[in-house]
Structure formats: C-alpha cells, structure tokens
Write a protein that holds these residues in place. Structure first.
Motif, PDB file in Angstrom:
ATOM      1  N   LEU A   1       0.594  -1.173   0.037  1.00 32.28           N
ATOM      2  CA  LEU A   1       0.017   0.104   0.081  1.00 32.28           C
ATOM      3  C   LEU A   1       1.015   1.176  -0.009  1.00 32.28           C
ATOM      4  CD1 LEU A   1      -2.936  -0.987   2.289  1.00 32.28           C
ATOM      5  CD2 LEU A   1      -2.881  -0.683   0.067  1.00 32.28           C
ATOM      6  N   LEU A   2       1.908   1.163   0.627  1.00 32.91           N
ATOM      7  CA  LEU A   2       2.908   2.355   0.628  1.00 32.91           C
ATOM      8  C   LEU A   2       3.304   2.527  -0.855  1.00 32.91           C
ATOM      9  CD1 LEU A   2       4.595   4.301   2.010  1.00 32.91           C
ATOM     10  CD2 LEU A   2       6.372   2.592   2.455  1.00 32.91           C
ATOM     11  N   ILE A   3       3.607   1.309  -1.430  1.00 31.20           N
ATOM     12  CA  ILE A   3       4.331   1.609  -2.776  1.00 31.20           C
ATOM     13  C   ILE A   3       3.103   2.327  -3.573  1.00 31.20           C
ATOM     14  CG2 ILE A   3       5.143   0.299  -4.882  1.00 31.20           C
ATOM     15  CD1 ILE A   3       6.871   0.555  -2.430  1.00 31.20           C
ATOM     16  N   ILE A   4       1.783   1.697  -3.466  1.00 32.69           N
ATOM     17  CA  ILE A   4       0.746   2.136  -4.295  1.00 32.69           C
ATOM     18  C   ILE A   4       0.446   3.704  -4.061  1.00 32.69           C
ATOM     19  CG2 ILE A   4      -1.597   2.088  -4.873  1.00 32.69           C
ATOM     20  CD1 ILE A   4      -1.342  -1.043  -4.306  1.00 32.69           C
ATOM     21  N   GLY A   5       0.551   4.236  -2.816  1.00 30.21           N
ATOM     22  CA  GLY A   5       0.524   5.509  -2.430  1.00 30.21           C
ATOM     23  C   GLY A   5       1.443   6.341  -3.267  1.00 30.21           C
ATOM     24  N   ILE A   6       2.875   5.737  -3.087  1.00 30.81           N
ATOM     25  CA  ILE A   6       3.698   6.722  -3.807  1.00 30.81           C
ATOM     26  C   ILE A   6       3.624   6.645  -5.354  1.00 30.81           C
ATOM     27  CG2 ILE A   6       6.384   6.588  -4.448  1.00 30.81           C
ATOM     28  CD1 ILE A   6       6.862   5.412  -1.612  1.00 30.81           C
ATOM     29  N   LEU A   7       3.132   5.535  -6.012  1.00 30.91           N
ATOM     30  CA  LEU A   7       2.872   5.772  -7.367  1.00 30.91           C
ATOM     31  C   LEU A   7       1.535   6.584  -7.785  1.00 30.91           C
ATOM     32  CD1 LEU A   7       3.292   1.962  -8.294  1.00 30.91           C
ATOM     33  CD2 LEU A   7       4.741   3.817  -8.740  1.00 30.91           C
ATOM     34  N   VAL A   8       0.505   6.797  -6.959  1.00 31.19           N
ATOM     35  CA  VAL A   8      -0.529   7.392  -6.818  1.00 31.19           C
ATOM     36  C   VAL A   8      -0.202   9.010  -6.937  1.00 31.19           C
ATOM     37  CG1 VAL A   8      -2.690   8.206  -5.908  1.00 31.19           C
ATOM     38  CG2 VAL A   8      -2.158   5.961  -6.324  1.00 31.19           C
ATOM     39  N   PHE A   9       0.883   9.042  -5.957  1.00 31.19           N
ATOM     40  CA  PHE A   9       1.329  10.471  -5.751  1.00 31.19           C
ATOM     41  C   PHE A   9       2.203  11.099  -6.859  1.00 31.19           C
ATOM     42  CE2 PHE A   9       4.745  13.383  -3.952  1.00 31.19           C
ATOM     43  CZ  PHE A   9       3.868  14.613  -3.629  1.00 31.19           C
ATOM     44  N   LEU A  10       3.011  10.099  -7.472  1.00 32.56           N
ATOM     45  CA  LEU A  10       3.878  10.551  -8.673  1.00 32.56           C
ATOM     46  C   LEU A  10       2.776  10.624  -9.792  1.00 32.56           C
ATOM     47  CD1 LEU A  10       6.887   8.034  -7.995  1.00 32.56           C
ATOM     48  CD2 LEU A  10       6.645  10.677  -7.739  1.00 32.56           C
ATOM     49  N   VAL A  11       1.893   9.845 -10.020  1.00 35.86           N
ATOM     50  CA  VAL A  11       0.889  10.249 -11.213  1.00 35.86           C
ATOM     51  C   VAL A  11       0.275  11.652 -11.058  1.00 35.86           C
ATOM     52  CG1 VAL A  11      -1.343   9.272 -12.429  1.00 35.86           C
ATOM     53  CG2 VAL A  11       0.977   7.836 -11.862  1.00 35.86           C
ATOM     54  N   ASP A  12      -0.162  11.844  -9.712  1.00 39.54           N
ATOM     55  CA  ASP A  12      -0.833  13.131  -9.625  1.00 39.54           C
ATOM     56  C   ASP A  12      -0.058  14.251 -10.050  1.00 39.54           C
ATOM     57  OD1 ASP A  12      -3.081  14.477  -8.930  1.00 39.54           O
ATOM     58  OD2 ASP A  12      -2.591  14.738  -6.891  1.00 39.54           O
TER      59      ASP A  12
END
Length: 60
Positions: free
Chosen positions: A32-43
């Motif tokens: 979930l931490l990895i997914i959160g980081i990816l969502v942040f970067l895409v945003d």
C-alpha cells in the motif's frame, strides 16, 4: 477536452497519503505504501502537464 478539477488533484493527494500511512504502519501491507507513492507521482505528473499546457497558451 475538459481539464479535471482541482478537487480531483486534492483527492488523489489525500488517497496517496492515507495509503502511504497505512502501508508504512500496518505489518504486511507494504504494497500500500508503494501504491500510495505511485498515486502521488502520477498526480504530480498530471498537475505538471496541466501547468505546462496552461503556460503554452500564452506566448510571449
């Protein structure tokens, strides 16, 4: 083409933060931490593209 509203940007930031906190604190949910980081970067990329498009409309 219509641009996404600022509320979508803020919602994605909040989702990324929540996923990051849960992924960092709950054992076994590191993904979930990895997914959160990816969502942040895409945003951030989408916001950068939006700003880039806005600047290109006003030639000097």
């Amino acid at each position: 083409m219509t641009e996404p509203p600022m509320t979508l940007f803020l919602l994605l930031i909040i989702v990324a933060i929540v996923l990051g906190i849960i992924g960092a604190t709950v054992e076994g949910l590191f993904y979930l931490l990895i997914i959160g980081i990816l969502v942040f970067l895409v945003d951030l990329v989408l916001a950068g593209m939006k700003l880039g498009r806005r600047r290109s409309k006003h030639p000097r």
